[in-house]
Motif scaffolding. Sequence first.
Motif, PDB file in Angstrom:
ATOM      1  N   THR A  35      26.841 -12.376 -40.483  1.00  0.00           N
ATOM      2  CA  THR A  35      27.020 -12.083 -41.904  1.00  0.00           C
ATOM      3  C   THR A  35      28.483 -12.114 -42.313  1.00  0.00           C
ATOM      4  O   THR A  35      29.342 -11.560 -41.660  1.00  0.00           O
TER       5      THR A  35
ATOM      6  N   GLU B  91      21.324 -15.381 -41.129  1.00  0.00           N
ATOM      7  CA  GLU B  91      22.478 -14.514 -40.881  1.00  0.00           C
ATOM      8  C   GLU B  91      22.027 -13.214 -40.243  1.00  0.00           C
ATOM      9  O   GLU B  91      21.086 -12.585 -40.703  1.00  0.00           O
ATOM     10  N   PHE B  92      22.701 -12.820 -39.170  1.00  0.00           N
ATOM     11  CA  PHE B  92      22.484 -11.510 -38.561  1.00  0.00           C
ATOM     12  C   PHE B  92      23.793 -10.758 -38.540  1.00  0.00           C
ATOM     13  O   PHE B  92      24.843 -11.336 -38.805  1.00  0.00           O
ATOM     14  N   ASP B  93      23.720  -9.469 -38.165  1.00  0.00           N
ATOM     15  CA  ASP B  93      24.957  -8.711 -38.107  1.00  0.00           C
ATOM     16  C   ASP B  93      25.615  -8.780 -36.738  1.00  0.00           C
ATOM     17  O   ASP B  93      26.750  -8.363 -36.590  1.00  0.00           O
ATOM     18  N   THR B  94      24.904  -9.259 -35.729  1.00  0.00           N
ATOM     19  CA  THR B  94      25.547  -9.422 -34.427  1.00  0.00           C
ATOM     20  C   THR B  94      25.181 -10.786 -33.829  1.00  0.00           C
ATOM     21  O   THR B  94      24.101 -11.321 -34.084  1.00  0.00           O
TER      22      THR B  94
ATOM     23  N   SER C 127      24.641 -11.134 -30.794  1.00  0.00           N
ATOM     24  CA  SER C 127      23.662 -10.824 -29.774  1.00  0.00           C
ATOM     25  C   SER C 127      22.233 -11.090 -30.269  1.00  0.00           C
ATOM     26  O   SER C 127      21.375 -11.553 -29.514  1.00  0.00           O
ATOM     27  N   LYS C 128      22.002 -10.814 -31.563  1.00  0.00           N
ATOM     28  CA  LYS C 128      20.674 -11.081 -32.126  1.00  0.00           C
ATOM     29  C   LYS C 128      20.426 -12.586 -32.215  1.00  0.00           C
ATOM     30  O   LYS C 128      19.305 -13.048 -31.996  1.00  0.00           O
TER      31      LYS C 128
ATOM     32  N   GLN D 156      27.024 -14.591 -20.066  1.00  0.00           N
ATOM     33  CA  GLN D 156      26.135 -13.466 -19.754  1.00  0.00           C
ATOM     34  C   GLN D 156      24.851 -13.904 -19.057  1.00  0.00           C
ATOM     35  O   GLN D 156      24.298 -13.165 -18.257  1.00  0.00           O
ATOM     36  N   ASP D 157      24.367 -15.089 -19.433  1.00  0.00           N
ATOM     37  CA  ASP D 157      23.137 -15.619 -18.830  1.00  0.00           C
ATOM     38  C   ASP D 157      23.414 -17.036 -18.355  1.00  0.00           C
ATOM     39  O   ASP D 157      22.972 -17.994 -18.985  1.00  0.00           O
TER      40      ASP D 157
ATOM     41  N   PHE E 254      35.183  -6.097 -24.594  1.00  0.00           N
ATOM     42  CA  PHE E 254      33.864  -5.498 -24.470  1.00  0.00           C
ATOM     43  C   PHE E 254      33.972  -4.130 -23.829  1.00  0.00           C
ATOM     44  O   PHE E 254      34.683  -3.951 -22.846  1.00  0.00           O
TER      45      PHE E 254
ATOM     46  N   THR F  22      19.339 -13.643 -28.833  1.00  0.00           N
ATOM     47  CA  THR F  22      17.943 -13.274 -28.599  1.00  0.00           C
ATOM     48  C   THR F  22      17.004 -14.291 -29.245  1.00  0.00           C
ATOM     49  O   THR F  22      16.011 -14.711 -28.649  1.00  0.00           O
ATOM     50  N   ALA F  23      17.325 -14.670 -30.492  1.00  0.00           N
ATOM     51  CA  ALA F  23      16.450 -15.582 -31.228  1.00  0.00           C
ATOM     52  C   ALA F  23      16.487 -16.997 -30.651  1.00  0.00           C
ATOM     53  O   ALA F  23      15.470 -17.687 -30.633  1.00  0.00           O
TER      54      ALA F  23
ATOM     55  N   GLU G  94      17.127 -17.692 -27.496  1.00  0.00           N
ATOM     56  CA  GLU G  94      16.439 -17.569 -26.211  1.00  0.00           C
ATOM     57  C   GLU G  94      14.919 -17.610 -26.420  1.00  0.00           C
ATOM     58  O   GLU G  94      14.192 -18.227 -25.645  1.00  0.00           O
TER      59      GLU G  94
END
Lengths: 294, 272, 229
Positions: B152, B172-175, B177-178, B204-205, B50, B181-182, B184
Amino acid sequence: MSASVLYDAPGPRGKALNLVYSAVALAALAWVAWIVYSKFDSTGQWEADKWTPFLESQTWENFLIPGLIGTLSAFAVGAVLAVAFGFVFAVGRLSQSRFISVPSAVVVEFFRAIPMLLLMMFIYFMQQPLGLDTSVFWAVVLGLMLYNGSVLAEVIRAGVNALPKGQSEAGVAIGLSPGQVMRTILLPQAVRAMLPAIIAQLVVLLKDTALGYILAYSELLNQINKLDGNFDNLIPAALVVALIYIALNTILGLVANFVEARTRRVGHTAGPVGHAEDPNVQTATAAGMPGGNA
Amino acid sequence: MKFKKIAAAVGALALAGSLAACGGGDDTGSDAGGDKIKIGIKFDQPGLGFKEADGSYSGFDVDMATYIAEGLGYEEDQIEFVEAVSANRETFLKDGTVDMILATYSITDERKAEVDFAGPYYVAGQDILVAADNTDITGPKTLDGKKLCSVTGSTPAENIKENYSKGVQLQEFDTYSKCITAIEGGQLDAMTTDDIILAGYAQQDPGKFKIVGAPFSEENYGVGLPKGSEDRDKINDLIEQSFEDGAWEKAFNDNLGESGYELPEPPTVDRY
Amino acid sequence: MDLISESGSAILTSFGLTLRLAFFSGIFSLLLGVVLATFRVSPVPVLRWVGAAVVYTLRNTPLTLVMFFTLFGLSYQLGVSFDKELLYRNNFWLAVLALSVYTSTFVCEVLRSGINTVPLGQAEAARAIGLTFTQNLRLIVLPQALRSVINPLASVLIAMTKNTTVAVTIGVTTATFVNEASGQMKALMERNSDQILLIFIIFAAGFMILTLPIGFIAGWASKRFAVIR
């Protein structure tokens, strides 16, 4: 505010009604704004730690400025190549030789009919079978060139066609070759007349660099992912990037307006200035859904 | 000191501009011996590889890479990290963009034909991450009707759909991290990929997510090297040494210790 | 042709999805475009400003970003959902919403230029016989404006059809999780790296089949419904 032809200047009753409508519209706007605000608030989108990164120079150095460079370099290279492509194929399609004009027409019509995203993906995946190193930058830039270049070819061609016939006839009469007529008489006038439409297409090209996001090209939208990875601020980052795009397009739009005003004032062309009169050009630019130009 | 910040930003812009202008060129700044090692890592995988906002690097892969590089005789300031996204890992090794790669790089026979591997230094397995309060997803077979997130072009989601839960709904997302988010926000139920990658996000959380803990595949993470690399044996020795002197465990605990995911036994190095 | 026997039906399914995206987005963008154009020429200043602001913002934002906001902002943050249970249905209608709203700004601008082609005398005559703004627009001006902009409108709809490919940002699929055209093409190219040219030709042809009729119909209609002056 000049009075529109669509309605009479409002009388006392009309003015009162307009006030009521305005009040209702404002209330509706305020209501929507409040919903957005409170929903974002309840999911913590206004929390300071999602926004303070944008006040840090590090955030700009490491994320936004590299993204901006990615967007602008794809735009710059794509724009230069697209304009060159446009000239070559406009001249090709106007050629008197069918062996040149027909293939040029096929190329231009083909690339205007294909979604640019598919073009970019095709170029991206085609590089390895051709023995090239896979470069997402060139996939994006060549996709931008092929589509926008084809649209520009039509814009330039329409500009040449809009010139009075006498222009080329006069050129031929004084003994110029067809190439010389094109180069020294027709193209300079066509470009001058079409400059606003050409710049409008460049605004489209700038917006289209965002398709690079889908191919993971490191442009502005991709920085939203990186910012989100670091600060968990997807929505704020997307809002900031949207503002950057609107600012960039506004600048280009101002350039377009300035150029348009200048060409109108100077008016060194024999043909009609501007493009609204020519249905072909209108079609060409509408196909690209130009943004920005007011 | 607003002026300083702006000046720094302008400076960065100018620097980037001049770099672009001279078409790459050599590394700006001083590298006395000129002897640097370039290591490909992920820049966007929290807990593994990272790039932090301040430009520093963190993660399990980063710590392991540093340990190996130091074992090969490089100082910390001689290490240069390069972003290696999944698609260009083989290319980077072949064309010399990097000298080695530690980027959640699974050892497979297809890849062995193109590049060499040291290690494995970690055995991961496909697993599922859900919100901490989720109780009805306990494994890959309990996903019918659930909304499963993946990245993806990745096969893990297809694996679940074809072999475990036919009725799963895929997003499907590209990261990743998304996906997080979804999950959460409650719009999606679960995400799937290698357990150690999931652990990086859980870390991270702490307390918000949990990993189901029923891995159903085996991924051997190796150190990617150019074909015919002479350092391979040395690196294998260093990996074994890290298992014994506690460096491996420390790298894990420093980066993934609070994820709620247990450190497995170290793998056996495969000197093929 | 292994590709056709293996993936032929998936390709057809994905074009069916693209067609449905384009169909619904076309209808809604035309309706929304008329509303926006009405706002922009209305006697109420606030509505004119709102119309102008919406058009300016959306036309200067990449569609990819509009898609992004529709999913992550509108749906995930503001809770707008078309189907709580079925993911594919929610994503489909979100994509239709994004495409419709984005395209409506272009429809609006085309209509506005069409309104400018209606001779002044028409609107003045309408006012003279006492028609209100909405009557004037509905009965006199818009019917003529619409007929004079059939070709540019068709161009906008063709561009919109091509823009359905950007829906891959949201991940639009059918009930059986077949992607729309761009997602499907990408997946096929990843799996069949030896047939990339063929795959591209198939998808390029598919889009020509979708968009050429729009042009033909528009060409015919603009002649059939031309305003004779």
